[in-house]
Write an enzyme that holds these catalytic residues in place. Structure first.
Site, short mmCIF file in Angstrom:
data_model
loop_
_atom_site.label_atom_id
_atom_site.label_comp_id
_atom_site.label_asym_id
_atom_site.label_seq_id
_atom_site.Cartn_x
_atom_site.Cartn_y
_atom_site.Cartn_z
N CYS A 2 3.12 1.53 3.01
CA CYS A 2 4.24 0.59 2.93
C CYS A 2 5.34 1.17 2.03
CB CYS A 2 3.78 -0.76 2.39
SG CYS A 2 2.55 -1.58 3.40
N CYS A 57 0.84 -1.21 0.00
CA CYS A 57 0.00 0.00 0.00
C CYS A 57 0.87 1.26 0.00
CB CYS A 57 -0.91 -0.01 1.23
SG CYS A 57 -0.02 0.16 2.79
#
Length: 76
Positions: free
Chosen positions: A13, A10
């Site tokens: 991340c 994501c």
């Protein structure tokens, strides 16, 4: 030093990975950065919230994206 970024890939991340790479560059640390996206592997660390940071097989943080300055204290 082996640094692992645990998460699905994501935006948070990716931001954590970018901040980690910048922090190790600024500190001159020789480290390998790995991404772990498999949920079984993530769960094996006891992580329930991502992104998470693992340094030399120790979970240092989970569920947030710290600044580059904050990350440096986890990499000493």
């Amino acid at each position: 030093m082996v640094i692992k970024i645990l998460g699905s890939g994501c935006m948070n991340c990716k931001k954590l990975e970018a901040n980690v790479r910048k922090a190790i560059e600024e500190m001159g640390i020789d480290a390998r950065v790995e991404k772990v996206t498999d949920f079984k592997d993530i769960a094996s660390y006891g992580v329930m919230r991502t992104p998470a940071l693992v340094v030399d097989e120790q979970v240092k943080l989970m569920g947030k994206v710290p600044s580059i300055g904050e990350l440096k204290k986890y990499l000493i």
